[in-house]
Design a protein around this motif. Structure first.
Motif, PDB file in Angstrom:
ATOM      1  N   PHE A   1       3.097   3.544  -4.318  1.00  0.00           N
ATOM      2  CA  PHE A   1       3.626   5.266  -4.758  1.00  0.00           C
ATOM      3  C   PHE A   1       3.596   4.465  -6.301  1.00  0.00           C
ATOM      4  O   PHE A   1       4.207   6.116  -6.554  1.00  0.00           O
ATOM      5  N   ALA A   2       4.843   3.661  -6.591  1.00  0.00           N
ATOM      6  CA  ALA A   2       5.825   3.797  -7.333  1.00  0.00           C
ATOM      7  C   ALA A   2       3.917   3.507  -8.618  1.00  0.00           C
ATOM      8  O   ALA A   2       4.469   4.041 -10.133  1.00  0.00           O
TER       9      ALA A   2
ATOM     10  N   ASN B   1       0.688  -1.043   0.143  1.00  0.00           N
ATOM     11  CA  ASN B   1       0.021  -0.548  -0.002  1.00  0.00           C
ATOM     12  C   ASN B   1       0.464   1.183  -0.319  1.00  0.00           C
ATOM     13  O   ASN B   1       0.712   2.052  -0.212  1.00  0.00           O
ATOM     14  N   THR B   2       2.339   1.140  -0.002  1.00  0.00           N
ATOM     15  CA  THR B   2       2.646   2.741   0.046  1.00  0.00           C
ATOM     16  C   THR B   2       4.043   2.046  -0.485  1.00  0.00           C
ATOM     17  O   THR B   2       4.212   3.414  -1.785  1.00  0.00           O
ATOM     18  N   GLN B   3       4.864   1.649  -0.816  1.00  0.00           N
ATOM     19  CA  GLN B   3       6.494   1.518  -2.142  1.00  0.00           C
ATOM     20  C   GLN B   3       5.816   1.680  -3.271  1.00  0.00           C
ATOM     21  O   GLN B   3       5.671   2.102  -4.065  1.00  0.00           O
TER      22      GLN B   3
ATOM     23  N   GLU C   1      10.842  10.044 -12.074  1.00  0.00           N
ATOM     24  CA  GLU C   1      10.514   9.663 -10.702  1.00  0.00           C
ATOM     25  C   GLU C   1       9.611   8.737 -10.299  1.00  0.00           C
ATOM     26  O   GLU C   1      10.231   7.432  -9.449  1.00  0.00           O
TER      27      GLU C   1
ATOM     28  N   LEU D   1      11.418   5.067  -8.090  1.00  0.00           N
ATOM     29  CA  LEU D   1      10.390   4.558  -7.186  1.00  0.00           C
ATOM     30  C   LEU D   1      10.518   3.267  -7.919  1.00  0.00           C
ATOM     31  O   LEU D   1      10.376   2.534  -6.741  1.00  0.00           O
TER      32      LEU D   1
ATOM     33  N   LYS E   1       1.449   5.391  -8.542  1.00  0.00           N
ATOM     34  CA  LYS E   1       0.821   6.070  -8.998  1.00  0.00           C
ATOM     35  C   LYS E   1       1.494   7.101  -9.227  1.00  0.00           C
ATOM     36  O   LYS E   1       1.125   8.137 -10.584  1.00  0.00           O
ATOM     37  N   ALA E   2       3.011   7.492  -9.658  1.00  0.00           N
ATOM     38  CA  ALA E   2       3.869   7.108 -10.178  1.00  0.00           C
ATOM     39  C   ALA E   2       4.194   6.541 -11.652  1.00  0.00           C
ATOM     40  O   ALA E   2       3.956   7.813 -12.651  1.00  0.00           O
TER      41      ALA E   2
ATOM     42  N   ASN F   1       1.399   8.943 -13.406  1.00  0.00           N
ATOM     43  CA  ASN F   1       1.766  10.338 -14.021  1.00  0.00           C
ATOM     44  C   ASN F   1       2.183   9.912 -14.983  1.00  0.00           C
ATOM     45  O   ASN F   1       2.204  11.369 -16.134  1.00  0.00           O
TER      46      ASN F   1
END
Length: 300
Positions: free
Chosen positions: A190-191, A185-187, A240, A244, A193-194, A197
């Protein structure tokens, strides 16, 4: 007039944002229909990282789907097994201790056990159920009988195995399931989500390129600047996301979590093996005694 200017200043950024989103949607639709031209290619390193992160993410989801079972203590407790409140209400250890009590002490103990049952019942695991059923059999047969004595020993061991298993479940839930879910749920989140993007930045870039290609002469310079800005945003988004994803793949935590899971299982099976190894010869000896009694009775 001032109010109109203020309204226009608020409206212009919103219009630009909506225009950008419309350009992304249009570009995405054209790509899906196969009518888009000059689709920006992502770096090969980036695409390789995507595949590796997808594999890691799938592994996390698969293992979590299975290991969350350890958070339900009754996962091996037969659904069809029915135990009365009296059978289920006390642990074998409690019953063993109650055997040596006086009538008054036993009554007080039963009252205390009733209160405990109202608050929390003993664990619903297969080992604990085997323990309760075996102890009940030993009570009914009597410890003087070889079978009654063997059931008593077996009940004691099974309760300990059940307690060991609950300890293992807790270790796995704490040291594997929880941190594995956190990493997902974190690392990894985040990847991912990036990466979204990056997808949006690429769509914006290709949309800007398409608009520049067909721009009117008076819009050509402004459109070229938009392409350059979109390229800068795309490059930044790729950098980015790449950083990640590398962080996710290099993270030692998941492997450490797996080592903790194995350690918890090892401890459980080792403890269970040790106490079973202790009781097995005793039950074998009682079995030999029972067989001898049987043969003696047949020979008389």
């Amino acid at each position: 007039m001032d109010q109109f200017k203020a309204f226009s200043s608020q409206l212009n950024p919103l219009a630009a944002k909506l225009g950008k989103q419309f350009g992304q949607v249009k570009q995405f639709a054209q790509e899906k229909m196969g009518t888009a031209e000059d689709i920006t290619e992502l770096p090969q390193e980036y695409k390789d990282l995507e595949k590796r992160v997808d594999a890691l993410r799938n592994m996390h989801n698969s293992l979590l789907r299975v290991t969350r079972t350890y958070q339900n203590s009754s996962y091996d407790y037969p659904a069809q097994l029915q135990e009365t409140l009296g059978e289920f209400g006390r642990t074998v250890t409690d019953k063993i201790q109650a055997v040596a009590l006086s009538p008054a002490e036993k009554a007080a103990s039963e009252a205390a056990a009733l209160e405990e049952r109202k608050e929390a019942a003993p664990p619903k695991t297969l080992a604990h159920a085997l323990s309760r059923a075996s102890f009940q059999g030993s009570e009914q047969l009597g410890l003087e009988e070889p079978m009654g004595s063997a059931l008593f020993k077996f009940a004691t061991v099974q309760e300990k195995i059940g307690d060991f298993r609950l300890k293992m479940d807790n270790e796995i839930s704490t040291k594997f399931v929880a941190p594995f879910g956190t990493t997902l749920n974190t690392q990894i989140g985040f990847a991912m989500k990036a990466r979204r993007n990056v997808q949006n930045a690429r769509l914006s870039l290709d949309s800007a390129k398409a608009q520049y290609k067909f721009a009117r002469p008076e819009r050509s310079e402004a459109s070229r600047v938009e392409v350059e800005q979109a390229e800068d945003l795309f490059v930044a988004a790729v950098e980015e996301a790449t950083t990640l994803m590398k962080t996710v793949l290099e993270n030692p935590e998941p492997l450490r979590n797996l080592a903790d899971l194995v350690a918890a299982q090892l401890a459980f099976y080792k403890e269970a093996q040790e106490i079973l190894a202790d009781v097995a010869p005793e039950i074998d000896e009682l079995s030999v005694t029972q067989e001898a009694l049987y043969r003696n009775s047949r020979s008389e």
